[in-house]
Scaffold this motif. Structure first.
Motif, short mmCIF file in Angstrom:
data_model
loop_
_atom_site.label_atom_id
_atom_site.label_comp_id
_atom_site.label_asym_id
_atom_site.label_seq_id
_atom_site.Cartn_x
_atom_site.Cartn_y
_atom_site.Cartn_z
N ALA A 664 0.85 -1.19 0.00
CA ALA A 664 0.00 0.00 0.00
C ALA A 664 0.89 1.24 0.00
CB ALA A 664 -0.91 0.00 1.22
N TYR A 665 0.52 2.23 -0.80
CA TYR A 665 1.25 3.49 -0.89
C TYR A 665 0.27 4.64 -0.66
CZ TYR A 665 4.96 0.78 -3.16
OH TYR A 665 5.94 -0.14 -3.44
N ALA A 666 0.81 5.75 -0.17
CA ALA A 666 0.00 6.95 0.03
C ALA A 666 0.43 8.03 -0.94
CB ALA A 666 0.13 7.44 1.47
N ILE A 667 -0.53 8.59 -1.65
CA ILE A 667 -0.30 9.72 -2.54
C ILE A 667 -0.59 10.99 -1.73
CG2 ILE A 667 -0.91 10.83 -4.71
CD1 ILE A 667 0.29 7.99 -4.99
N ARG A 668 0.39 11.87 -1.65
CA ARG A 668 0.28 13.07 -0.82
C ARG A 668 0.48 14.30 -1.71
NH1 ARG A 668 1.31 12.20 4.64
NH2 ARG A 668 2.68 14.03 4.80
N ILE A 669 -0.52 15.14 -1.81
CA ILE A 669 -0.47 16.34 -2.64
C ILE A 669 -0.33 17.55 -1.72
CG2 ILE A 669 -1.68 17.79 -4.29
CD1 ILE A 669 -0.87 15.14 -5.47
N GLY A 670 0.71 18.36 -1.98
CA GLY A 670 0.95 19.47 -1.07
C GLY A 670 1.43 20.73 -1.76
N ALA A 671 1.37 21.82 -1.00
CA ALA A 671 1.94 23.10 -1.42
C ALA A 671 3.38 23.20 -0.97
CB ALA A 671 1.12 24.25 -0.85
N SER A 672 3.82 22.32 -0.09
CA SER A 672 5.22 22.15 0.30
C SER A 672 5.33 20.78 0.95
CB SER A 672 5.68 23.24 1.28
OG SER A 672 5.29 22.94 2.61
N SER A 673 6.54 20.39 1.33
CA SER A 673 6.70 19.09 1.97
C SER A 673 6.05 19.03 3.34
CB SER A 673 8.19 18.75 2.09
OG SER A 673 8.85 19.70 2.92
N ARG A 674 5.81 20.20 3.95
CA ARG A 674 5.17 20.25 5.27
C ARG A 674 3.76 20.85 5.20
NH1 ARG A 674 8.66 19.43 9.87
NH2 ARG A 674 10.14 17.85 9.18
N ASP A 675 3.23 20.98 4.00
CA ASP A 675 1.88 21.52 3.82
C ASP A 675 1.13 20.60 2.86
OD1 ASP A 675 -0.42 23.00 3.65
OD2 ASP A 675 0.49 24.71 2.60
N ILE A 676 0.80 19.42 3.36
CA ILE A 676 0.11 18.42 2.56
C ILE A 676 -1.39 18.71 2.64
CG2 ILE A 676 -0.35 15.97 2.24
CD1 ILE A 676 2.55 16.85 1.62
#
Length: 777
Positions: A664-676
Motif C-alpha cells: 500500500a502506498y500513500a499519494i500526498r499532494i501538497g503546497a510544500s513538503s510540510r503543507d500536505i
C-alpha cells in the motif's frame, strides 16, 4: 558509420590516438588536419557562458602564469567575453519550471555559438547535501527527482540549439574541501537513490553528449577510474552513448582510467599521454581500449561540428528579459506578516532602503561559474523608479563594501529607518575565495549585514529583509522582521525582478528547492561534514534534506517546497486512475487547484509518495512529481501527474536492481513538503517475484517469506526423520519463527547430529533452485 570510424582509426598512428584523447591546451580537443579531424571548443557555463578572450588559441603559459591565474579578479573579468548572467542553478531551481530552464538553455547555447563554442561544461547537478558546500550555488536541489528534471530541461535546451553539454560532477562531489583528493564513503542505496538518480534521469531523458567525471573517490576508487561507475552503470545500465570527459586535472592514472571507460582527459597532459603511449607499446594496455576512446571522441567531434552553425549576432536584449523573468519566477517570499508586501503608496509614504547590496548587488557566484554580465539591473534604481514620486525614498549603505560593520554607516541607516514607514534591508553572504579549503565555515550572513538587520528591526517594526546568497543561511533575526525575501544569486535581471515583486507588479511564485534549517547542527550531515582530512563518510545514508527532517521530526525554519504568494490557492478533488495498480501500469493522479485570492498567481503543486510499510527502510515521503500552474483570480485548473513503476521502487542492493514492492502506498499532494493538502491510498501489485536467496545463516523468518522455500525445508526435515508430515502446520511455523538463530545453528543444536553441515548446504541449494524456478515463472 562504425566501419567508417574503424577505417579512420586504422589510419591514425598510436601517437595520434593518444594525443586525440587529451586536450589541445585548456579548452580544445586536438585537431588532426591531415585526417580531416577538426577540434571542438568548450567553455564553462553554469549560469551563463564564461569564456576568456584568447581561450580558443593554444598558448603555452609559464609556470608562474599558471599558478597566478584567477577567474574572479577585475583583470580576469575584463579579459572575459561579455555574456548574459542567468540566475544560478540553486536560484532557478526555486522556479520549479522546466520549460523556463529549457529556454535558458537555448539562450546560453546561442551565446556559445556566437563565440564558436561547441560544448558547454554544465549543468552542475550534484546533490546539495550540506549547506556549507561552497559550489552548491551551481547545483539545483537536495532532491534527486527535482535535480534530474531541471537538469534534463537545461540539457535539452542547450542541445536543441546545436551545442553539446557536460552534466557534472559525476558523482558524489558534495564538498569543496580537498575536493581533488577526498574519498567519499557511501552506502549502495544512498549512492543509487540520492547521488546517481539525478544523473540517471538526465541520461535517460536528455541524452547529454558528454558526462564530466568528478575529482573525488567513491568507496576508495577514483570516479574517473571506476569501471562500475563509468562502464557498468553509466553505459550498460543507463545506455549512455556519449563521451566521458574528466574534470580538469582529475586524472591520477590514465591507464586505469582508460580501462574504466574514461574517454577525454582535460586539459592537455603531455606526461599522461606519454605514459599511455608507453603502456600500449609495452603491452600493459590493450590498444583496442584506446581505440574505443578514440571512436567515442571522433563521434563527439562529428556530432558537434557537422551541423554546427555559428551565430553572427545574438539578441542579448531578449536574453536579459529572460534572465529577469527567471529571477521573477525564482525569488522566494519566505515571510509576509500583516500583508506588508506588496508595497503601495496607499500604505507607504516614506520608504527607507538600507544596505550596500541595494546599489551593488550580489547576484552570482565565483570561480569558474562567474560571468562577465553585459547588463546588471540595480535594485535601488528600479525601486526608485517604481516609487514614481509618490513614495519618498531614502537610502543608506549601512555597512562597508566588504560587509563589515561601520558605526557611522550603521548610525545613518538606523536614523533613516526610524523616520520611514517601512524599510528594505539588503543583506547577504559572500562566498569564500576559491582554494583547497573552499567550503563555507558557517551559515551566517556577513557580520556587518547582521548588525544592520538587528539595528533596523529595532528601529522600525516594518522591516523587509532582502537576502542574496548562493546557499541557505541561518536566520535567527528573521523573527524580528515583518517580511523576508530570498533572491539567492538571482542573475543580472534580479534588480528589476525584485522591485516588481516588492511593489506587486509580479506575484512571487518561487518555492524552496532545499530545506532551510533553524541552525547548522540540525542538518543531516552535521557530524560528518567536511570529513576527516580526506575521508568523508555519508553517514546519513538515504536521509538527505527533507527526508532527514521528516524522519527525525525536526521542524526546519522553512521546509522544502515552501514559498508564499500574494494570493491563496485551494486544492480539491484528488482522483486516482486506479485504487489498485498492477505494474508495469501507470497511475494518473489529478487534482483541482483554484486561485481563491484577489490576484493572478502561479502555484507549484507537489506530489509526494509514501510507503508506510516496506521491507527496507524508506523516508516518510519522497517527491515524485510536480507542476507549476498559472491561475487568474477565481480560476480552477486540473493538474494531472503520472507515476510509473520506477517511482514506486527503491534500490535493493541484494537484488542489484530497483524493486517496487507489492504494498500500500500513500499519494500526498501538497503546497510544500510540510503543507500536505490532500491524500489518497493506492495498492500496487508487482507480478515480479523478488525473494531473497537463502543462506545457511538465514533465519526462519527469511526462510518462510517464500511458501516454496518453507515447503522444501519441511520436506527436508521429513526426509531426515525429524518431523512427520502431519506436524506441518501454522503452529510449527510460529514456533520456528521465534528462533533467533540462523537455520544451521538451530539445526546443529536441535537435530542431535542428524543434520550435518553438508546436508545444510545441500538443502540450501535445493531451496534456492526452487526459488529461482519460481521467480522465472
Amino acid at each position: 558509420m562504425n566501419s567508417e570510424l574503424d577505417k579512420l582509426v586504422s589510419r591514425m598512428s598510436l601517437h595520434d590516438k593518444v594525443m586525440l584523447c587529451t586536450g589541445d591546451g585548456l579548452w580544445r580537443t586536438k585537431s588532426l588536419e591531415d585526417l580531416g579531424i577538426p577540434s571542438i571548443l568548450m567553455s564553462d557555463g553554469s549560469s551563463g557562458v564564461r569564456f576568456q578572450k584568447g581561450s580558443d588559441v593554444h598558448r603555452e603559459a609559464s609556470f608562474y602564469e599558471s599558478i597566478s591565474g584567477s577567474f574572479d579578479s577585475e583583470e580576469a573579468l575584463a579579459m572575459t567575453h561579455e555574456a548574459t548572467c542567468f540566475p544560478s542553478a540553486s536560484t532557478v531551481s526555486c522556479s520549479w519550471n522546466p520549460e523556463l530552464i529549457f529556454e535558458i538553455g537555448q539562450a546560453i547555447a546561442n551565446e556559445c555559438r556566437r563565440l564558436g563554442i561547441h560544448l558547454l561544461l554544465g549543468p552542475g547537478m550534484n546533490i546539495r547535501r550540506h549547506p556549507l558546500t561552497a559550489r552548491n550555488f551551481e547545483y539545483y536541489s537536495e532532491d534527486p527527482y527535482l535535480t534530474g528534471e531541471l537538469a534534463a530541461a537545461m540539457v535539452n535546451g542547450v542541445q536543441a540549439n546545436g551545442v553539446g553539454t557536460s552534466p557534472k560532477h559525476f558523482a558524489c562531489h558534495n564538498s569543496d574541501t580537498k575536493r581533488t583528493r577526498v574519498n567519499v564513503t557511501v552506502e549502495e542505496r544512498a549512492l543509487r537513490e540520492i547521488y546517481l538518480a539525478g544523473f540517471e534521469r538526465v541520461v535517460r531523458k536528455a541524452k547529454p553528449t558528454t558526462i564530466m567525471s568528478a575529482y573525488n573517490k567513491i568507496n576508495g576508487v577514483q570516479t574517473s577510474e571506476d569501471p562500475l561507475l563509468l562502464n557498468q552503470i553509466l553505459r550498460e545500465e543507463w545506455g549512455f552513448d556519449g563521451v566521458v570527459v574528466s574534470d580538469w586535472g582529475a586524472i591520477k592514472d590514465i591507464v586505469a582510467a582508460t580501462r574504466a571507460g574514461l574517454d577525454l582527459q582535460m586539459p592537455l597532459s603531455l606526461s599522461s599521454s606519454a605514459y599511455l603511449e608507453e603502456a600500449v607499446l609495452n603491452g600493459e594496455l590493450d590498444e583496442e581500449l584506446l581505440n574505443l576512446r578514440v571512436k567515442h571522441i571522433l563521434q563527439l567531434v562529428g556530432r558537434l561540428t557537422e551541423r554546427f552553425s555559428p551565430l553572427p549576432e545574438v539578441d542579448y536584449a531578449r536574453h536579459h528579459r529572460l534572465a529577469r523573468e527567471a529571477a521573477e519566477e525564482s525569488i522566494v517570499l519566505l515571510k509576509n506578516e500583516d500583508g506588508l508586501l506588496p508595497l503601495s503608496s496607499g500604505k507607504i509614504k516614506k520608504l527607507a532602503v538600507v544596505g550596500r547590496l541595494a546599489a551593488e548587488p550580489l547576484y552570482q557566484g565565483t570561480g569558474c561559474a562567474i560571468v562577465n554580465a553585459r547588463e546588471v539591473d540595480i535594485p535601488l534604481d528600479h525601486i526608485r523608479s517604481l516609487c514614481q514620486g509618490q513614495i519618498e525614498l531614502l537610502y543608506a549603505s549601512g555597512y562597508s563594501s566588504h560587509g563589515d560593520a561601520d558605526p557611522s554607516l550603521l548610525s545613518e541607516a538606523t536614523a533613516i529607518a526610524r523616520e520611514a514607514d517601512a524599510v528594505l534591508v539588503f543583506a547577504g553572504a559572500y562566498l569564500p575565495e576559491e582554494s583547497d579549503d573552499y567550503n563555507r565555515t558557517d551559515m551566517n550572513i556577513e557580520p556587518g549585514h547582521e548588525r544592520l538587520i538587528e539595528a533596523v528591526c529595532a528601529a522600525n517594526p516594518n522591516a523587509v529583509l532582502i537576502l542574496a546568497n548562493g546557499e541557505s543561511v541561518a536566520m535567527p533575526w528573521a523573527d524580528r522582521a515583518k517580511a523576508v525575501v530570498e533572491t539567492w544569486f538571482g542573475g543580472e535581471g534580479m534588480g528589476e525582478a525584485l522591485a516588481k515583486i516588492l511593489f506587486g507588479a509580479v506575484n512571487p511564485s518561487g518555492k524552496l528547492s532545499v530545506t532551510i534549517p533553524e541552525k547548522l547542527s540540525d542538518t543531516p550531515a552535521f557530524l560528518s561534514f567536511p570529513g576527516n582530512q580526506t575521508e568523508l563518510h555519508y553517514s546519513e545514508g538515504i536521509y538527505v534534506g527533507y527526508r532527514y527532517y521528516d524522519k527525525k521530526q525536526i521542524a526546519p525554519r522553512y521546509p522544502f517546497g515552501y514559498g508564499l504568494s500574494y494570493t491563496q490557492f485551494e486544492y480539491g478533488n484528488l482522483v486516482l486512475s486506479h485504487t489498485e495498480l498492477n505494474l508495469p501500469g501507470v497511475l494518473k493522479v489529478s487534482v483541482d487547484v483554484t486561485n481563491a485570492g484577489p490576484v493572478y498567481g502561479k502555484e507549484i503543486v507537489q506530489l509526494y509518495l509514501a510507503q508506510p510499510q516496506s521491507k527496507l527502510p524508506r523516508p516518510p515521503q519522497e517527491l515524485k512529481g510536480f507542476a507549476k500552474v498559472a491561475l487568474l483570480p477565481g480560476e480552477t485548473r486540473t493538474v494531472t501527474l503520472e507515476l510509473k513503476e520506477r517511482d514506486f521502487a527503491l534500490y535493493n542492493p541484494e537484488f542489484g536492481k530497483w524493486v517496487a514492492e507489492t504494498s500500500a502506498y500513500a499519494i500526498r499532494i501538497g503546497a510544500s513538503s510540510r503543507d500536505i493538502r490532500l491524500t489518497a491510498d493506492v495498492r500496487v501489485v508487482n507480478p515480479a517475484s523478488y525473494v531473497s536467496k537463502v543462506r545457511t545463516d538465514s533465519g526462519f523468518t527469511e526462510l518462510f517469506e517464500s511458501e516454496a522455500a518453507k515447503q522444501t525445508f519441511y520436506q527436508f526435515l521429513v526426509e531426515n526423520g525429524l518431523i512427520t508430515p502431519d506436524m506441518v502446520d501454522d503452529k510449527l511455523d510460529e514456533a520456528l519463527k521465534k528462533a533467533f538463530w540462523g537455520i544451521q545453528s538451530y539445526m546443529d543444536m536441535n537435530s542431535a547430529g542428524v543434520i550435518t553441515y553438508e546436508k545444510m548446504e545441500e538443502v540450501v541449494q535445493r531451496i534456492n533452485a526452487e526459488l529461482e524456478s519460481t521467480e522465472k515463472e
